[in-house]
Structures are given as C-alpha cells and as structure tokens.
Design an enzyme around this catalytic site. Structure first.
Site, mmCIF file in Angstrom:
data_model
loop_
_atom_site.group_PDB
_atom_site.id
_atom_site.type_symbol
_atom_site.label_atom_id
_atom_site.label_comp_id
_atom_site.label_asym_id
_atom_site.label_seq_id
_atom_site.Cartn_x
_atom_site.Cartn_y
_atom_site.Cartn_z
ATOM 1 N N GLY A 120 3.356 5.486 13.225
ATOM 2 C CA GLY A 120 3.992 4.247 13.698
ATOM 3 C C GLY A 120 3.422 3.793 15.036
ATOM 4 O O GLY A 120 3.212 2.598 15.266
ATOM 5 N N GLU A 126 9.878 1.694 10.554
ATOM 6 C CA GLU A 126 10.950 2.627 10.145
ATOM 7 C C GLU A 126 10.328 4.005 10.176
ATOM 8 O O GLU A 126 9.527 4.351 9.311
ATOM 9 C CB GLU A 126 11.442 2.288 8.733
ATOM 10 C CG GLU A 126 12.005 0.898 8.577
ATOM 11 C CD GLU A 126 13.337 0.695 9.272
ATOM 12 O OE1 GLU A 126 13.957 1.682 9.698
ATOM 13 O OE2 GLU A 126 13.744 -0.470 9.404
ATOM 14 N N CYS A 185 14.219 10.440 5.422
ATOM 15 C CA CYS A 185 14.210 10.129 6.853
ATOM 16 C C CYS A 185 15.599 10.337 7.442
ATOM 17 O O CYS A 185 15.735 10.786 8.573
ATOM 18 C CB CYS A 185 13.706 8.712 7.087
ATOM 19 S SG CYS A 185 14.575 7.475 6.122
ATOM 20 N N THR A 235 6.546 8.855 12.901
ATOM 21 C CA THR A 235 6.523 8.264 14.241
ATOM 22 C C THR A 235 5.095 8.247 14.793
ATOM 23 O O THR A 235 4.667 7.267 15.413
ATOM 24 C CB THR A 235 7.464 9.071 15.156
ATOM 25 O OG1 THR A 235 8.795 8.914 14.647
ATOM 26 C CG2 THR A 235 7.416 8.581 16.593
ATOM 27 N N GLU A 262 11.446 17.241 13.594
ATOM 28 C CA GLU A 262 11.856 16.834 12.245
ATOM 29 C C GLU A 262 11.217 17.760 11.218
ATOM 30 O O GLU A 262 9.996 17.747 11.052
ATOM 31 C CB GLU A 262 11.411 15.384 11.995
ATOM 32 C CG GLU A 262 11.842 14.881 10.646
ATOM 33 C CD GLU A 262 11.277 13.508 10.290
ATOM 34 O OE1 GLU A 262 10.136 13.201 10.671
ATOM 35 O OE2 GLU A 262 11.985 12.761 9.610
ATOM 36 N N LYS A 285 0.836 -1.203 0.000
ATOM 37 C CA LYS A 285 0.000 0.000 0.000
ATOM 38 C C LYS A 285 0.876 1.261 0.000
ATOM 39 O O LYS A 285 1.570 1.536 0.975
ATOM 40 C CB LYS A 285 -0.913 0.031 1.240
ATOM 41 C CG LYS A 285 -2.009 1.083 1.103
ATOM 42 C CD LYS A 285 -2.656 1.465 2.408
ATOM 43 C CE LYS A 285 -1.865 2.472 3.174
ATOM 44 N NZ LYS A 285 -1.641 3.753 2.472
HETATM 45 P P1 NAD Z 1 2.664 8.837 7.329
HETATM 46 O O1 NAD Z 1 2.937 8.129 8.570
HETATM 47 O O2 NAD Z 1 1.645 9.907 7.318
HETATM 48 O O3 NAD Z 1 2.231 7.847 6.170
HETATM 49 C C1 NAD Z 1 2.969 6.701 5.834
HETATM 50 C C2 NAD Z 1 2.045 5.631 5.320
HETATM 51 O O4 NAD Z 1 1.173 5.211 6.370
HETATM 52 C C3 NAD Z 1 1.128 6.051 4.185
HETATM 53 O O5 NAD Z 1 1.048 4.977 3.257
HETATM 54 C C4 NAD Z 1 -0.196 6.252 4.879
HETATM 55 O O6 NAD Z 1 -1.316 6.109 4.031
HETATM 56 C C5 NAD Z 1 -0.171 5.170 5.915
HETATM 57 N N1 NAD Z 1 -1.059 5.383 7.052
HETATM 58 C C6 NAD Z 1 -1.724 6.508 7.431
HETATM 59 N N2 NAD Z 1 -2.447 6.282 8.551
HETATM 60 C C7 NAD Z 1 -2.221 4.991 8.902
HETATM 61 C C8 NAD Z 1 -2.664 4.171 9.974
HETATM 62 N N3 NAD Z 1 -3.471 4.632 10.935
HETATM 63 N N4 NAD Z 1 -2.228 2.909 10.018
HETATM 64 C C9 NAD Z 1 -1.384 2.415 9.090
HETATM 65 N N5 NAD Z 1 -0.939 3.147 8.038
HETATM 66 C C10 NAD Z 1 -1.344 4.421 7.947
HETATM 67 O O7 NAD Z 1 4.084 9.374 6.901
HETATM 68 P P2 NAD Z 1 4.452 10.298 5.681
HETATM 69 O O8 NAD Z 1 4.067 11.696 6.011
HETATM 70 O O9 NAD Z 1 3.913 9.680 4.449
HETATM 71 O O10 NAD Z 1 6.052 10.153 5.640
HETATM 72 C C11 NAD Z 1 6.933 11.027 6.263
HETATM 73 C C12 NAD Z 1 7.548 10.394 7.483
HETATM 74 O O11 NAD Z 1 8.108 9.122 7.172
HETATM 75 C C13 NAD Z 1 8.706 11.181 8.064
HETATM 76 O O12 NAD Z 1 8.576 11.270 9.460
HETATM 77 C C14 NAD Z 1 9.935 10.375 7.709
HETATM 78 O O13 NAD Z 1 11.029 10.567 8.546
HETATM 79 C C15 NAD Z 1 9.396 8.995 7.757
HETATM 80 N N6 NAD Z 1 10.223 8.108 6.949
HETATM 81 C C16 NAD Z 1 10.974 7.179 7.606
HETATM 82 C C17 NAD Z 1 11.815 6.339 6.904
HETATM 83 C C18 NAD Z 1 12.646 5.330 7.622
HETATM 84 O O14 NAD Z 1 13.115 4.404 6.979
HETATM 85 N N7 NAD Z 1 12.840 5.435 8.909
HETATM 86 C C19 NAD Z 1 11.876 6.430 5.524
HETATM 87 C C20 NAD Z 1 11.094 7.385 4.873
HETATM 88 C C21 NAD Z 1 10.259 8.209 5.608
#
Ligand code: NAD
Length: 467
Positions: free
Chosen positions: A224, A241, A275, A221, A371, A168
């Site tokens: 997460g 992650e 990230c 986070t 961040e 997804k």
């Molecule tokens: P996000 O958490 O908003 O979304 C990530 C994914 O989670 C999307 O596919 C989203 O649709 C899904 N999602 C949304 N609500 C959910 C829920 N309740 N349960 C399960 N999935 C859900 O993050 P973002 O804004 O898309 O990404 C940016 C963040 O990601 C930053 O904080 C960045 O640091 C982090 N990031 C981390 C890594 C790593 O490897 N540590 C890599 C890339 C990005």
C-alpha cells in the site's frame, strides 16, 4: 494456452506469457492461464480510456441494468465459480459458494444506489449544484484471500459512478477473475471492464500509469505504501484497504461456552487469512483459563483439509510464501508463549497449518504485535477493561475490533474508545455492502462500500450560475 484468457477491449485474448496456478491443498497445477505483458496492460488502459467518454455519458439506469446483469451471471455460474475459487484459493466449498453469492449481492446493492446532484440554491439570483463526476480509468487491485468478494467491493462502485475499469487479481489467484471477465464479456461495452493477470509484476506500472485516474487497492500495508508513492507521480486518487491486527476483547460477564466458538470462528475463518480476522484475543483474567480450555477443545475438533472435501471447516494457507511466514510466527509463539493446541504443519502435502492456540503470551511477541494472517491465535490476559482497550489501540493498525459482553451498554461505551475503522459488539467481521468499510492508521486510506465508498469513485464538481 488454457481457457483462462485476458479480457481486453471486449475480446478474450491470450497473454504474451502464461502463469501456472497451484492448488494450495494438493500443490498440484489447477490450470495455466494467460499472463499479461506491460504492453498488454497498456492496451487495456487504452481500451478503458477510449471507452470512458461513452460509458460516462450513459444514464444511471443504463449502468444499473449492467450491474444487475452481472449479478445474475455471477449467481447463475456460482457452482462453477465456487469450485474454481476453492481450487485456486483453498477455502471450503461452502465458504467459496457464499463468497460468490455475496459478490452477486454486492453488485445488486450498488445497483440500488444513486448519485443525485445536490441543489444548494435555486432562486432568482442563480442556481448552485454540487455534482459527482466519474474519474476516468480506475485500476482495481485485489489480493488472494477473497479474490471474488474483494473484486465486488470495487468494480460495481467504479462502474455505477461512470468509470471504466482495469481489474488485476493476485498472481496466485487469477482464475476466478479471468473467468469473471469471460462471463461478463458481452454484458459490458468493449473496454468498460478489462481483466488482466500478472505475475506480481504489473502493479507498479498500473499505479504509475498516466492514464489511470484512480487506484482502488486491497492488500498489504507494505505494498500500500508503494502504491501511494507511485500514484503521486500522476496525482491519482487512491483508496487503500490494508493490513490489520484486530483486537477482540472478551469481558468477564460473558457465557464462556457460548462465546468461545464465535471468537474461535472469528480467528480461524479462511484459515485466519482475513484482513479483519480476530488476531489478538484479550480475555479477562477471571475467565482466562476457562476460555483457553474451550479454545483447545474447538481447535482439536476443527476439521482441516481440502476445501472440496465435505465437512472441511478450514483449508490451507493460500500460498507457499504465506505458509512459510506463518510457520515463522509459530516459532516466535513457542518462544514467547505456551502453545496449547496445534502448533505445526498438518500433513506433508499442501500448505496446511493446524489451528493453533497460544496462551500466556503478551505484547512484545511477534505473534501479538504483527499481523499473522494465519490460523494461529494468541490469547492475552487482562484485568482492567480500559487497559485492554488501550492495549488494543497500541498498534500501528486500526482496521476492525470487537468487544464481547453480556452488558452490551458497557461494551458500547468501551467500543467508543477503540481507534479502528469498524468496531463490533458481540460479533466480529460483520461486513455489509451498505456500511462503509475502511481502516485507520496503517490499515488504510479512504473507505469502500456504502454511499461513502461509492463517492470515492467520483470527483466533486460545483456548478454555480448567476441569473
Ligand atoms: P500484497 O500487497 O502482496 O498484494 C496485493 C495485490 O497487490 C496483488 O494483486 C499484487 O499483485 C499487487 N501488487 C504487488 N506489488 C504491487 C505494487 N508494487 N504496486 C501495486 N500492486 C502491487 O498483499 P497480499 O499478500 O496479496 O494480501 C494480504 C494482505 O492484504 C494482508 O496484509 C491483509 O490484511 C490485506 N488485506 C486487507 C484487506 C482490507 O480490506 N483492508 C482485505 C484483504 C486483505
């Protein structure tokens, strides 16, 4: 309905709804794609569950052949995929091309791994083996900053271990994932890989689904934590992650002119939406002014624009919400520090923000403590390297970090004190498929990539026989 369909049980299907995907450089429509309903998510999970028994019984060699075929198809379609990635994500075309080739290489890397049973003892009393079994249906959830690459952190490892997959993507970057589904449709048995797109509304249903045995999640986070809570109901395995606030520490003995462009690149890559971007730059007081001057020159010369235009070094923020968030960080930067380059929006169309350098700023400011995930770089002064490491560690995050010095042995000693999952010396964000990648503290749980990452898609089983 456009050509961008869901892949469920080996068939490309329309969504029960649709989703408009916006090009962040132009704010115009790239395409309308299929959007899954929760009933379609259930169909995808049912297909993956039904496909699991046969797929998990295939040999490693059979699975390796599939991974290599996927690697080939990614490579063969790199031009089209990269263009699509630039259009939906915003990054420069060269970076997008590198991302697609990188993803292909990651499939190839996983195809080179094995999960051999470990024979602990085998004698006239009996035989004991430690084995690795697949888990079942794995949900792979990826964010919008590296939609293709992060897919390739998860899918090949899940498949090689014998699991079946629901992929997804994020709601603002679903097109490359759906295109991926179309490209691999005939390379994997029906149901082994399913690709769905949502409007940021099916994550909860995926993570709480009783038939999904593991969630491999990359994102913020905040989300997460929701994944972890939701996965508890069915006691799912999770790897998370999450966010980072990487500190990059520049020691007093570096060559300023040679180091500044590398540090700047580590902060500005993908418009800071990495990230493991360098998000807090600690510079020794003896070279602080000189380093800041170099950063200003670099920022003023940085070419910001549509990723499809030749020569573009940095694209826009990926979506309006992220653009607004980073504009908010700029307000705090102006209040708490001195903006010496950039400092605002670029143009009046597209989500562009100027590469921004902020000096005379310290902990206690939002730009340092949180961040930013954007092209806004705080440069912080320090006098004692041990204190810089302590300040680097005084964060809820612990994803990456780096130390830059001519005396690399001294840097190595300091690096041992960093609390992050990866620490680089004289480089930053060097991700390799053969090295485990993961965060400490609020940056995540578990790791991806390398043999360690592969094992996270398995369950240990001990076979213990008496003769
Ligand atoms: P996000 O958490 O908003 O979304 C990530 C994914 O989670 C999307 O596919 C989203 O649709 C899904 N999602 C949304 N609500 C959910 C829920 N309740 N349960 C399960 N999935 C859900 O993050 P973002 O804004 O898309 O990404 C940016 C963040 O990601 C930053 O904080 C960045 O640091 C982090 N990031 C981390 C890594 C790593 O490897 N540590 C890599 C890339 C990005």
């Amino acid at each position: 309905m456009s050509g961008y369909k869901l892949l469920i049980n080996g068939a490309l299907v329309d969504g029960d709804a649709s989703l408009d995907v916006i090009n962040p450089s132009t704010e115009e429509l790239v395409a309308t794609c299929a959007r899954a309903s929760s009933a379609q998510l259930d169909q995808a999970v049912a297909a993956a569950k039904a496909a699991f028994p046969a797929w998990s019984k295939t040999t490693m060699d059979e699975r390796r052949t599939v991974l290599l075929a996927i690697a080939d198809v990614l490579q063969a379609n790199a031009t089209e995929l990269a263009r699509l990635l630039t259009q939906e994500q915003g990054k420069p075309l060269g970076d997008a091309t590198g991302e697609v080739y990188g993803a292909s290489a990651f499939f190839r890397y996983f195809a080179s791994l094995d999960l051999p049973a470990k024979v602990v003892s085998n004698d006239d009393k009996g035989r004991v083996e430690v084995r690795r079994r697949p888990l079942g249906v794995v949900g792979c959830i990826v964010p919008w900053n590296f939609p293709v690459m992060l897919m390739a952190f998860k899918v090949p490892a899940a498949l090689l271990a014998g699991n079946t997959v629901i992929l997804k993507p994020a709601a603002t970057t679903p097109l490359t994932a759906l295109k991926f589904g179309e490209l691999i449709k005939d390379l994997v048995p029906p149901g082994v890989v399913n690709v769905i797109a949502d409007n940021n509304d099916l994550g909860g249903a995926m993570t709480s689904h009783p038939d999904v045995r593991k969630i491999s999640f990359t994102g913020s986070t905040e989300t997460g934590k929701k994944v972890m809570a939701s996965a508890a109901s069915a006691l799912k395995r999770i790897s998370l992650e999450l966010g980072g606030n990487d500190a990059l520490i520049v020691m007093s003995d570096v060559d300023v002119a040679a180091t500044a462009p590398k540090v700047f690149g580590a902060a500005m890559q993908n418009a800071g939406q990495v990230c493991i971007a360098a998000k807090r730059i600690y510079v020794h007081e003896s070279i602080y002014d000189a380093m800041c001057d170099e950063f200003v020159k670099l920022a003023d010369a940085w070419v910001v624009g549509d990723g499809l235009e030749q020569g573009t070094q940095m694209g826009p923020l990926q979506n309006k919400a992220q653009f607004d968030k980073v504009m908010g960080f700029l307000d705090s930067a102006k209040k708490d520090g001195k903006v010496i380059a950039g400092g605002g929006r670029k143009g009046d169309k597209g989500y562009f923000i100027q590469p921004t350098v902020v000096r005379d700023i310290a902990e206690g400011s939002q730009l340092v403590d949180e961040e930013q995930f954007g092209p806004v770089m705080p440069v912080i002064k320090y006098s004692d390297p041990a204190d810089a490491v302590a300040r680097a560690n005084a964060s809820i995050y612990g994803l990456g970090g780096s130390i830059w010095a001519k005396d690399s042995d001294r840097a190595w000693d300091l690096a041992e004190g960093m609390e992050s999952g990866s620490v680089w010396i004289n480089k930053h964000a060097d991700l390799r498929p053969d090295l485990p990648f993961g965060g400490s503290k609020f940056s995540g749980i578990g790791s991806e990539l390398g043999e360690e990452g592969l094992k996270e898609f398995t369950q240990v089983q001990v076979l213990n026989m008496a003769r």
